[in-house]
Scaffold this motif. Structure first.
Motif, PDB file in Angstrom:
ATOM      1  N   ILE A   1      -5.199   2.399   1.756  1.00 47.64           N
ATOM      2  CA  ILE A   1      -5.780   1.699   2.895  1.00 47.64           C
ATOM      3  C   ILE A   1      -6.141   2.707   3.987  1.00 47.64           C
TER       4      ILE A   1
ATOM      5  N   ILE B   1     -13.918   2.055   9.191  1.00 47.97           N
ATOM      6  CA  ILE B   1     -13.972   0.775   8.480  1.00 47.97           C
ATOM      7  C   ILE B   1     -15.184   0.694   7.556  1.00 47.97           C
TER       8      ILE B   1
ATOM      9  N   LYS C   1     -16.843  -5.600   8.176  1.00 53.38           N
ATOM     10  CA  LYS C   1     -15.658  -6.461   8.207  1.00 53.38           C
ATOM     11  C   LYS C   1     -14.409  -5.704   7.731  1.00 53.38           C
ATOM     12  N   PRO C   2     -13.456  -5.481   8.613  1.00 54.51           N
ATOM     13  CA  PRO C   2     -12.201  -4.869   8.175  1.00 54.51           C
ATOM     14  C   PRO C   2     -11.356  -5.866   7.388  1.00 54.51           C
ATOM     15  N   THR C   3     -10.470  -5.356   6.555  1.00 56.54           N
ATOM     16  CA  THR C   3      -9.551  -6.234   5.833  1.00 56.54           C
ATOM     17  C   THR C   3      -8.540  -6.848   6.789  1.00 56.54           C
ATOM     18  N   TYR C   4      -8.079  -6.028   7.734  1.00 56.12           N
ATOM     19  CA  TYR C   4      -7.117  -6.474   8.744  1.00 56.12           C
ATOM     20  C   TYR C   4      -7.553  -5.943  10.113  1.00 56.12           C
ATOM     21  N   GLU C   5      -7.076  -6.600  11.149  1.00 49.82           N
ATOM     22  CA  GLU C   5      -7.289  -6.123  12.518  1.00 49.82           C
ATOM     23  C   GLU C   5      -5.966  -6.217  13.268  1.00 49.82           C
TER      24      GLU C   5
ATOM     25  N   ALA D   1     -15.031   0.418   3.442  1.00 52.23           N
ATOM     26  CA  ALA D   1     -15.742  -0.655   2.735  1.00 52.23           C
ATOM     27  C   ALA D   1     -16.722  -0.087   1.715  1.00 52.23           C
TER      28      ALA D   1
ATOM     29  N   ASP E   1      -9.453  -1.079   1.135  1.00 48.18           N
ATOM     30  CA  ASP E   1      -9.048  -1.956   2.231  1.00 48.18           C
ATOM     31  C   ASP E   1      -8.937  -1.137   3.515  1.00 48.18           C
ATOM     32  N   SER E   2      -8.964  -1.849   4.644  1.00 48.26           N
ATOM     33  CA  SER E   2      -8.942  -1.142   5.924  1.00 48.26           C
ATOM     34  C   SER E   2      -8.221  -1.945   6.988  1.00 48.26           C
ATOM     35  N   VAL E   3      -7.754  -1.219   7.992  1.00 47.15           N
ATOM     36  CA  VAL E   3      -7.151  -1.815   9.178  1.00 47.15           C
ATOM     37  C   VAL E   3      -7.930  -1.312  10.391  1.00 47.15           C
TER      38      VAL E   3
ATOM     39  N   TYR F   1       0.856  -1.187   0.000  1.00 50.48           N
ATOM     40  CA  TYR F   1       0.000   0.000   0.000  1.00 50.48           C
ATOM     41  C   TYR F   1       0.892   1.237   0.000  1.00 50.48           C
TER      42      TYR F   1
END
Length: 229
Positions: free
Chosen positions: A178, A188, A213-217, A192, A197-199, A3
């Motif tokens: 991101i 988030i 739903k986040p892409t990453y946590e 979406a 994408d998201s964290v 990213y």
């Protein structure tokens, strides 16, 4: 996946907003010569959070939100005379602007990421306050630009907010962008809805009781460096 463009929320992502919020309310109550109990702070915190969530949904304007939280608080405390909601907001804002404690690892992570990535701020907070807090935390220089909802003309999580933000990013590529933030319903959800994408920064391991739903946590900011590399 690499990213290039990183869009950061401020409050409780880069700066400790809960600490600043409590410090500001303590300052306000001290000025008013009123006691501030934990119960009173908890009431304010919950009411403030609920109002910001209404703002995210477009159900209340920011000026109305900023005043209503204080009229509601003092009505709850049974104090209905001598209290001006607008004046309370202005005094609270003065104290809030002094709260700029970084979240753990934030300055170090921003320094590392700024070497190879383009960093931006995306926040719904009050412009003058957020700019002051970033400056006094000595992290403002890490960002190419700071996008604040009242200046952008739309707020997270609305698509219009991200449309206007990304239109001002010269090197914007959706697949290389991101969003990083602590709020599922703002950061988030907004990412979406715009196809980014998201964290989700979740240091206290709160359960996700939404359908968002986040892409990453992550529970530590330093874990970002592996994700975006």
């Amino acid at each position: 996946m690499a990213y290039q463009t990183l869009l950061f929320d401020i409050d409780d992502t880069l700066l400790n907003f809960q600490a600043a919020e409590k410090q500001a309310l303590e300052g306000l109550f001290r000025e008013l010569k009123l006691p501030l109990s934990q119960t009173t702070y908890d009431f304010y915190h919950a009411e403030n959070l609920a109002l910001w969530q209404q703002f995210e949904l477009g159900k209340i304007s920011k000026p109305k939100l900023l005043v209503k939280r204080f009229t509601t608080l003092f009505t709850h405390l049974g104090i209905t005379t001598g209290i001006d909601g607008q004046q309370m907001e202005q005094r609270y804002r003065y104290y809030l602007g002094q709260g700029h404690e970084p979240m753990p690892q934030a300055p170090e992570v921003l320094n590392d990421l700024s070497q190879k990535h383009d960093l931006y701020v995306v926040t719904n907070g009050v412009a003058k306050t957020q700019q002051k807090r970033l400056s006094e935390a000595h992290i403002d220089h890490f960002f190419t630009d700071v996008f604040i909802s009242e200046l952008v003309g739309a707020q997270k999580p609305a698509r219009a907010f991200f449309q206007r933000v990304t239109a001002d990013i010269q090197s914007y590529e959706p697949a290389q962008t991101i969003v990083i933030g602590d709020s599922l319903t703002s950061d988030i959800k907004g990412a979406a809805g715009f196809g980014l994408d998201s964290v989700w920064f979740n240091p206290t391991h709160q359960p996700n009781q939404t359908t968002i739903k986040p892409t990453y946590e992550i529970d530590q900011l330093e874990k970002l460096e592996t994700i975006v590399a």
